[in-house]
Design a protein around this motif. Structure first.
Motif, PDB file in Angstrom:
ATOM      1  N   THR A 176      -0.285 -11.205  16.522  1.00 17.86           N
ATOM      2  CA  THR A 176      -1.127 -10.045  16.244  1.00 17.86           C
ATOM      3  C   THR A 176      -0.403  -8.757  16.611  1.00 17.86           C
ATOM      4  OG1 THR A 176      -3.106 -11.356  16.644  1.00 17.86           O
ATOM      5  CG2 THR A 176      -3.354  -8.976  16.725  1.00 17.86           C
ATOM      6  N   ASN A 177       0.237  -8.732  17.769  1.00 17.36           N
ATOM      7  CA  ASN A 177       1.014  -7.565  18.172  1.00 17.36           C
ATOM      8  C   ASN A 177       2.151  -7.295  17.198  1.00 17.36           C
ATOM      9  OD1 ASN A 177      -0.187  -6.438  20.397  1.00 17.36           O
ATOM     10  ND2 ASN A 177       0.967  -7.650  21.858  1.00 17.36           N
ATOM     11  N   THR A 178       2.875  -8.322  16.837  1.00 12.71           N
ATOM     12  CA  THR A 178       4.037  -8.162  15.959  1.00 12.71           C
ATOM     13  C   THR A 178       3.627  -7.613  14.598  1.00 12.71           C
ATOM     14  OG1 THR A 178       5.149  -9.977  17.080  1.00 12.71           O
ATOM     15  CG2 THR A 178       5.973  -9.377  14.903  1.00 12.71           C
ATOM     16  N   VAL A 179       2.584  -8.171  14.016  1.00  8.98           N
ATOM     17  CA  VAL A 179       2.129  -7.717  12.699  1.00  8.98           C
ATOM     18  C   VAL A 179       1.589  -6.289  12.785  1.00  8.98           C
ATOM     19  CG1 VAL A 179       0.404  -8.105  10.890  1.00  8.98           C
ATOM     20  CG2 VAL A 179       1.705 -10.024  11.815  1.00  8.98           C
ATOM     21  N   GLY A 180       0.785  -6.015  13.791  1.00 12.32           N
ATOM     22  CA  GLY A 180       0.214  -4.674  13.923  1.00 12.32           C
ATOM     23  C   GLY A 180       1.257  -3.607  14.129  1.00 12.32           C
ATOM     24  N   PHE A 181       2.238  -3.886  14.951  1.00 13.26           N
ATOM     25  CA  PHE A 181       3.260  -2.888  15.235  1.00 13.26           C
ATOM     26  C   PHE A 181       4.276  -2.790  14.107  1.00 13.26           C
ATOM     27  CE2 PHE A 181       2.119  -3.953  19.802  1.00 13.26           C
ATOM     28  CZ  PHE A 181       1.091  -3.020  19.785  1.00 13.26           C
ATOM     29  N   ALA A 182       4.431  -3.821  13.306  1.00 11.10           N
ATOM     30  CA  ALA A 182       5.325  -3.733  12.151  1.00 11.10           C
ATOM     31  C   ALA A 182       4.789  -2.699  11.170  1.00 11.10           C
ATOM     32  CB  ALA A 182       5.452  -5.093  11.483  1.00 11.10           C
ATOM     33  N   GLY A 209      -3.026   2.423  21.396  1.00  9.23           N
ATOM     34  CA  GLY A 209      -2.653   3.381  20.351  1.00  9.23           C
ATOM     35  C   GLY A 209      -2.085   4.662  20.917  1.00  9.23           C
ATOM     36  N   VAL A 210      -2.682   5.146  21.999  1.00  5.99           N
ATOM     37  CA  VAL A 210      -2.170   6.360  22.646  1.00  5.99           C
ATOM     38  C   VAL A 210      -0.769   6.098  23.199  1.00  5.99           C
ATOM     39  CG1 VAL A 210      -2.499   7.914  24.605  1.00  5.99           C
ATOM     40  CG2 VAL A 210      -4.433   7.310  23.159  1.00  5.99           C
ATOM     41  N   LEU A 211      -0.584   4.953  23.832  1.00  8.61           N
ATOM     42  CA  LEU A 211       0.739   4.629  24.367  1.00  8.61           C
ATOM     43  C   LEU A 211       1.778   4.474  23.261  1.00  8.61           C
ATOM     44  CD1 LEU A 211       0.002   2.143  27.278  1.00  8.61           C
ATOM     45  CD2 LEU A 211       0.988   4.411  27.443  1.00  8.61           C
ATOM     46  N   GLU A 212       1.382   3.891  22.146  1.00  9.96           N
ATOM     47  CA  GLU A 212       2.317   3.699  21.034  1.00  9.96           C
ATOM     48  C   GLU A 212       2.736   5.048  20.456  1.00  9.96           C
ATOM     49  OE1 GLU A 212       4.784   2.028  18.230  1.00  9.96           O
ATOM     50  OE2 GLU A 212       3.844   1.010  19.906  1.00  9.96           O
ATOM     51  N   SER A 213       1.803   5.962  20.336  1.00  8.92           N
ATOM     52  CA  SER A 213       2.141   7.252  19.730  1.00  8.92           C
ATOM     53  C   SER A 213       2.939   8.144  20.672  1.00  8.92           C
ATOM     54  CB  SER A 213       0.878   7.974  19.278  1.00  8.92           C
ATOM     55  OG  SER A 213       0.081   8.310  20.401  1.00  8.92           O
ATOM     56  N   SER A 234       5.133   2.706   8.931  1.00 11.98           N
ATOM     57  CA  SER A 234       4.497   3.972   8.546  1.00 11.98           C
ATOM     58  C   SER A 234       5.178   5.153   9.241  1.00 11.98           C
ATOM     59  CB  SER A 234       3.003   3.955   8.856  1.00 11.98           C
ATOM     60  OG  SER A 234       2.786   3.889  10.230  1.00 11.98           O
ATOM     61  N   ALA A 235       5.675   4.955  10.455  1.00 10.60           N
ATOM     62  CA  ALA A 235       6.401   6.019  11.157  1.00 10.60           C
ATOM     63  C   ALA A 235       7.721   6.318  10.442  1.00 10.60           C
ATOM     64  CB  ALA A 235       6.651   5.617  12.601  1.00 10.60           C
ATOM     65  N   ILE A 236       8.364   5.283   9.921  1.00 11.33           N
ATOM     66  CA  ILE A 236       9.618   5.489   9.202  1.00 11.33           C
ATOM     67  C   ILE A 236       9.359   6.259   7.912  1.00 11.33           C
ATOM     68  CG2 ILE A 236      11.425   4.299   7.888  1.00 11.33           C
ATOM     69  CD1 ILE A 236      11.311   2.111  10.086  1.00 11.33           C
ATOM     70  N   LEU A 237       8.281   5.904   7.206  1.00  7.15           N
ATOM     71  CA  LEU A 237       7.963   6.593   5.966  1.00  7.15           C
ATOM     72  C   LEU A 237       7.567   8.041   6.200  1.00  7.15           C
ATOM     73  CD1 LEU A 237       5.944   3.811   4.105  1.00  7.15           C
ATOM     74  CD2 LEU A 237       8.265   4.601   3.627  1.00  7.15           C
ATOM     75  N   ALA A 238       6.965   8.329   7.348  1.00  2.00           N
ATOM     76  CA  ALA A 238       6.527   9.694   7.648  1.00  2.00           C
ATOM     77  C   ALA A 238       7.691  10.612   7.989  1.00  2.00           C
ATOM     78  CB  ALA A 238       5.525   9.680   8.795  1.00  2.00           C
ATOM     79  N   SER A 239       8.810  10.037   8.429  1.00  2.00           N
ATOM     80  CA  SER A 239       9.918  10.920   8.828  1.00  2.00           C
ATOM     81  C   SER A 239      10.865  11.230   7.712  1.00  2.00           C
ATOM     82  CB  SER A 239      10.715  10.342   9.959  1.00  2.00           C
ATOM     83  OG  SER A 239      10.921   8.991   9.897  1.00  2.00           O
TER      84      SER A 239
END
Length: 61
Positions: free
Chosen positions: A45-51, A15-19, A56-61
């Protein structure tokens, strides 16, 4: 119990690396493989989680 602790720690690091740099799968995918997940399950699992993370990052910007 040790696998659960390992996966939680790997999840926090992921999570830290992703952010910060967007490289969460660098930690998450190998961690799931080491924990005994099948490669297809770990990949999906990775694909679904990161999607959800990316959307959510797109919606936040």
């Amino acid at each position: 119990m040790l696998k659960l602790i390992f996966l939680v720690v790997a999840g926090v690091i992921s999570g830290v690396l992703e952010s910060t740099v967007g490289l969460a799968s660098l930690v998450a995918y190998p961690a799931m493989l080491l924990a005994g997940f099948a490669p297809i399950v770990a990949n999906v699992t990775n694909t679904v989680g990161f999607a959800f993370s990316d959307s959510s990052a797109i919606l936040a910007s």
